[in-house]
Design a protein around this motif. Structure first.
Motif, PDB file in Angstrom:
ATOM      1  N   THR A  50      -9.191  -7.026  -3.110  1.00 35.84           N
ATOM      2  CA  THR A  50      -7.874  -6.976  -2.849  1.00 35.84           C
ATOM      3  C   THR A  50      -7.209  -5.611  -3.300  1.00 35.84           C
ATOM      4  O   THR A  50      -6.376  -5.069  -2.676  1.00 35.84           O
ATOM      5  CB  THR A  50      -7.090  -8.196  -3.499  1.00 35.84           C
ATOM      6  OG1 THR A  50      -7.861  -9.329  -3.312  1.00 35.84           O
ATOM      7  CG2 THR A  50      -5.634  -8.200  -3.101  1.00 35.84           C
ATOM      8  N   ILE A  51      -7.457  -5.293  -4.319  1.00 37.40           N
ATOM      9  CA  ILE A  51      -7.256  -3.960  -5.037  1.00 37.40           C
ATOM     10  C   ILE A  51      -7.791  -2.859  -3.964  1.00 37.40           C
ATOM     11  O   ILE A  51      -6.940  -1.839  -3.453  1.00 37.40           O
ATOM     12  CB  ILE A  51      -7.816  -3.601  -6.281  1.00 37.40           C
ATOM     13  CG1 ILE A  51      -7.339  -4.629  -7.320  1.00 37.40           C
ATOM     14  CG2 ILE A  51      -7.761  -2.226  -6.902  1.00 37.40           C
ATOM     15  CD1 ILE A  51      -6.145  -4.650  -7.770  1.00 37.40           C
ATOM     16  N   ALA A  52      -9.099  -2.837  -3.643  1.00 34.97           N
ATOM     17  CA  ALA A  52      -9.485  -1.721  -2.652  1.00 34.97           C
ATOM     18  C   ALA A  52      -8.693  -1.711  -1.259  1.00 34.97           C
ATOM     19  O   ALA A  52      -8.690  -0.527  -0.803  1.00 34.97           O
ATOM     20  CB  ALA A  52     -11.071  -2.002  -2.499  1.00 34.97           C
ATOM     21  N   ALA A  53      -8.230  -2.927  -0.980  1.00 31.46           N
ATOM     22  CA  ALA A  53      -7.564  -2.719   0.336  1.00 31.46           C
ATOM     23  C   ALA A  53      -6.146  -2.244   0.215  1.00 31.46           C
ATOM     24  O   ALA A  53      -5.579  -1.955   1.287  1.00 31.46           O
ATOM     25  CB  ALA A  53      -7.380  -4.345   0.719  1.00 31.46           C
ATOM     26  N   THR A  54      -5.784  -2.014  -1.077  1.00 30.48           N
ATOM     27  CA  THR A  54      -4.414  -1.215  -0.937  1.00 30.48           C
ATOM     28  C   THR A  54      -4.680   0.392  -1.270  1.00 30.48           C
ATOM     29  O   THR A  54      -3.869   1.108  -1.514  1.00 30.48           O
ATOM     30  CB  THR A  54      -3.840  -1.722  -2.457  1.00 30.48           C
ATOM     31  OG1 THR A  54      -4.411  -1.122  -3.361  1.00 30.48           O
ATOM     32  CG2 THR A  54      -3.418  -3.098  -2.412  1.00 30.48           C
ATOM     33  N   LYS A  55      -5.994   0.977  -1.250  1.00 31.09           N
ATOM     34  CA  LYS A  55      -6.231   2.224  -1.580  1.00 31.09           C
ATOM     35  C   LYS A  55      -6.501   2.890  -0.209  1.00 31.09           C
ATOM     36  O   LYS A  55      -7.207   2.476   0.746  1.00 31.09           O
ATOM     37  CB  LYS A  55      -7.372   2.535  -2.440  1.00 31.09           C
ATOM     38  CG  LYS A  55      -6.943   1.811  -3.792  1.00 31.09           C
ATOM     39  CD  LYS A  55      -8.347   1.964  -4.733  1.00 31.09           C
ATOM     40  CE  LYS A  55      -7.780   1.633  -6.112  1.00 31.09           C
ATOM     41  NZ  LYS A  55      -9.141   1.832  -6.955  1.00 31.09           N
ATOM     42  N   THR A  56      -5.978   4.326  -0.128  1.00 32.75           N
ATOM     43  CA  THR A  56      -6.652   5.192   0.811  1.00 32.75           C
ATOM     44  C   THR A  56      -8.403   5.510   0.481  1.00 32.75           C
ATOM     45  O   THR A  56      -8.448   5.305  -0.433  1.00 32.75           O
ATOM     46  CB  THR A  56      -6.008   6.789   0.532  1.00 32.75           C
ATOM     47  OG1 THR A  56      -6.090   7.153  -0.699  1.00 32.75           O
ATOM     48  CG2 THR A  56      -4.546   6.462   0.951  1.00 32.75           C
ATOM     49  N   THR A  57      -8.900   5.833   1.393  1.00 34.16           N
ATOM     50  CA  THR A  57     -10.286   6.205   1.393  1.00 34.16           C
ATOM     51  C   THR A  57     -10.492   7.322   0.215  1.00 34.16           C
ATOM     52  O   THR A  57     -11.566   7.064  -0.531  1.00 34.16           O
ATOM     53  CB  THR A  57     -11.112   6.824   2.658  1.00 34.16           C
ATOM     54  OG1 THR A  57     -10.771   5.787   3.760  1.00 34.16           O
ATOM     55  CG2 THR A  57     -12.660   6.717   2.448  1.00 34.16           C
ATOM     56  N   GLY A  58      -9.533   8.241   0.224  1.00 35.64           N
ATOM     57  CA  GLY A  58      -9.817   9.076  -0.969  1.00 35.64           C
ATOM     58  C   GLY A  58      -9.608   8.559  -2.457  1.00 35.64           C
ATOM     59  O   GLY A  58     -10.587   8.726  -3.182  1.00 35.64           O
ATOM     60  N   ALA A  73      -1.454   2.036  -0.418  1.00 38.37           N
ATOM     61  CA  ALA A  73      -1.544   2.113   1.136  1.00 38.37           C
ATOM     62  C   ALA A  73      -1.964   0.689   1.748  1.00 38.37           C
ATOM     63  O   ALA A  73      -2.367   1.028   3.169  1.00 38.37           O
ATOM     64  CB  ALA A  73      -2.749   3.022   1.350  1.00 38.37           C
ATOM     65  N   LEU A  74      -1.527  -0.403   1.461  1.00 35.70           N
ATOM     66  CA  LEU A  74      -2.283  -1.525   2.098  1.00 35.70           C
ATOM     67  C   LEU A  74      -1.489  -1.678   3.444  1.00 35.70           C
ATOM     68  O   LEU A  74      -2.054  -2.020   4.594  1.00 35.70           O
ATOM     69  CB  LEU A  74      -1.513  -2.863   1.134  1.00 35.70           C
ATOM     70  CG  LEU A  74      -1.977  -3.987   1.768  1.00 35.70           C
ATOM     71  CD1 LEU A  74      -3.311  -4.370   1.969  1.00 35.70           C
ATOM     72  CD2 LEU A  74      -1.376  -5.361   0.785  1.00 35.70           C
TER      73      LEU A  74
END
Lengths: 305, 304
Positions: A50-58, A73-74
């Motif tokens: 869930t946290i990772a889905a809110t992040k940009t690839t960077g 960035a979700l």
């Protein structure tokens, strides 16, 4: 610890009981804490996702995995996931939904019908046929997948939706569950009464029996729904046109491209992560809504045998 | 004459003969699909497994050649041994977690029971593909939290995708996926134990731990057996997890890491269709045989 717990349990037996368990028993903080550790283990990867889905690839690479990154960035990720390659992801989700619904409704109907037939009728060859089907319960689905592929490629069924749906309609374990269920849930006297009233066997099934078989039906439905929704091996070997992919095979192909991760695929990783999260939500929602069924029914086979 | 015999013949077993035909009506749809999409593929694969492709002469009848080749195939044997080891390592851990969780939830001593029951079960709703992708990223050196923590605190995190740790790493994924599912099966079995037995034990002064050990765990036997069956089948047909982790650790997971990974690469990479059919066939046979042996041993243990 045992000693302190014994007393309330002992006194509770004296009180009149409306529920199954003595209600007045003391709760244990120690046990609750221990189980909390277990719960953290089971929820931790989903928390990370869930946290990772809110992040940009960077941010995925540069910020700590268990907390939010610099940008939230979700929404951008969801938009990118759904619009990438002309809405490929939405198509995969719809494919999965279609495969899972058609397969599970079909498989549960066939199993309910046959389970009832085996449990409530006597006819020539019943024992042998039932034994034949139940004897195949242990045959694993993946050992069957390559043989089915070989057969289907002979009759030009590979790379079509049917290649996924048709094999999923047969569930020997579902039949077993419904057979056990129908033996107990349908009373002979009701069937007898309906027959004396002159009702045909099919009419009896749909008007009288089906209602009491419903919990079993929903259980088998859920089982096969999850199995088809999560299926990977069968669609992986049957399909090579991405238009027909279910979401599992689709995500797998995206993640394969993302591993190479350079140039045009640099932002693909965020889509794999977001797509993974989104693909989990429908089944989680289904389990939340249908708690009554999977909790009582999931284990019908275990209990009765 | 015909009318009189008809009435005589029909009168006594009337109901039986009428419902007799209806029985077929209910089972035939299932049996048709079972025949076409279960037995027929097996039969066809069995037939194909008796042939082989040759450079000269094309496909020729080979008898049991493919099977003798499979029995001496070190890659296949290595895969079978690896999943057997996986089974021995992973399944006891998973079932222990499931039993403990089921007992805790059933004990009545736990706060927020519903949260625990649902939370531990939820991974079952996560596709194995997603579960493996998630854990793969978590294990990974690039942005896995473990490696990140190591970086910050100045220790080097163990490489979970290395040769030595791969099997436990895969075992963790499978445990995460299925412990909750087994917990629900076990929990439901516990709920069928009549409360009177707990009450009698409690009157005798037995605490929750004694009750769990003396009454609940024996009552779990049939359900545990079912979980064990599912686990045997699951372990031996391991595919999605190694197939997806392979990309992260191509040097650790080869094309024969598990029997299913091997059968897949035989059929689709090296195009040895006939041999792949024989391998699938053998694998199915091994799983069925192991399942029945375990069932038999467990049944004998119960009688003793």
């Amino acid at each position: 610890m045992t000693a302190t717990l014994t007393t309330p349990a002992g006194t509770a037996t004296g009180t009149p009981r409306t529920r199954r368990r003595p209600a007045a028993r003391r709760r244990s903080n120690l046990l609750t804490l221990g189980m909390l550790a277990l719960l953290v283990y089971f929820l931790f990867p989903l928390f990370w996702l869930t946290i990772a889905a809110t992040k940009t690839t960077g941010d995925l690479f540069s910020t700590f995995g268990l907390w939010f990154g610099h940008d939230f960035a979700l929404l951008a990720n969801i938009r990118e996931t759904f619009t990438r390659n002309d809405g490929q992801y939405a198509r995969w989700m719809l494919n999965t939904l279609g495969y899972a619904v058609v397969s599970s409704v079909g498989a549960a109907s066939l199993a309910t019908f046959a389970g009832y037939g085996f449990a409530r009728y006597t006819f020539r060859g019943r024992g042998a046929l039932l034994g034949l089907v139940l004897g195949t319960i242990m045959v694993p689905t993946t050992a069957l997948a390559i043989p089915t592929y070989l057969l289907f490629s002979k009759v030009s069924l590979v790379n079509t939706p049917w290649a996924i749906i048709l094999p999923s309609l047969v569930s020997p374990f579902g039949l077993f569950l419904m057979w056990v269920y129908a033996r107990d849930a349908v009373s002979d006297s009701i069937l007898e009464a309906a027959r004396i009233d002159g009702a045909g066997e099919l009419a009896i099934f749909f008007r009288v029996t089906l209602r009491s078989l419903m919990p079993g039906f929903v259980t088998v439905l859920l089982f096969t729904l999850v199995a088809t929704w999560n299926n990977y091996f069968l669609p992986l070997i049957m399909l090579n046109d991405p238009r027909y992919y279910p979401v599992t095979v689709g995500l797998s192909s995206w993640s394969a491209q993302a591993v190479g991760g350079s140039g045009s695929n640099a932002d693909l990783l965020a889509c794999v992560v977001t797509g993974s999260l989104l693909s989990v939500l429908p089944l989680v929602a289904a389990f939340l809504l249908l708690q009554r069924y999977w909790q009582s029914g999931l284990s019908a086979g275990a209990v009765k045998e | 004459m015909s009318t009189s015999t008809a009435t005589i013949a029909v009168a006594p077993p009337r109901r039986r003969s009428r419902t007799g035909n209806s029985g077929y009506l209910f089972i035939v749809p299932f049996l048709v699909f079972f025949l076409l999409f279960f037995l027929l593929p097996l039969a066809y694969a069995g037939y194909l497994s008796l042939f082989k492709d040759q450079l000269v002469g094309g496909t020729v009848f080979a008898g049991l050649d493919n099977y003798t080749r499979a029995l001496g195939d070190e890659q296949l044997l290595g895969g079978v041994l690896r999943v057997a080891l996986f089974f021995v390592l992973q399944v006891p851990v998973m079932l222990l977690i499931s039993v403990v969780a089921a007992l805790a939830i059933d004990s009545g001593l736990l706060r927020f029971v519903r949260v625990f029951r649902l939370g531990i079960f939820i991974p079952y709703a996560v596709p194995s593909v997603v579960a493996t992708l998630m854990w793969g990223y978590l294990y990974g050196p690039d942005f896995g939290p473990l490696a990140q923590l190591g970086d910050r605190l100045g220790f080097s995190a163990p490489d979970l995708l290395s040769d030595t740790l791969m099997l436990p790493a895969l075992g963790n994924v499978v445990t995460w996926e299925f412990a909750g599912y087994n917990m629900i099966i076990l929990y439901a079995a516990l709920r069928t134990v009549p409360t009177e037995r707990y009450e009698a034990a409690a009157v005798d002064g037995a605490g929750p731990l004694r009750i769990a050990w003396n009454i609940k765990i024996p009552a779990l036997r049939p359900a545990l057996l079912l979980c064990l069956m599912f686990s045997i089948i699951g372990s031996f047909q391991l595919f999605a997890e190694p197939n997806l982790i392979q990309r992260l650790a191509p040097n650790v997971i080869n094309s024969a890491y598990t029997p299913n990974v091997y059968a897949y690469s035989l059929a689709f990479t090296s195009q040895e269709v006939n041999y792949a059919a024989a391998v699938s066939f053998l694998l199915g046979l091994v799983i069925v045989a192991v399942s029945y042996v375990v069932l038999f041993l467990a049944g004998r243990g119960a009688r003793r």
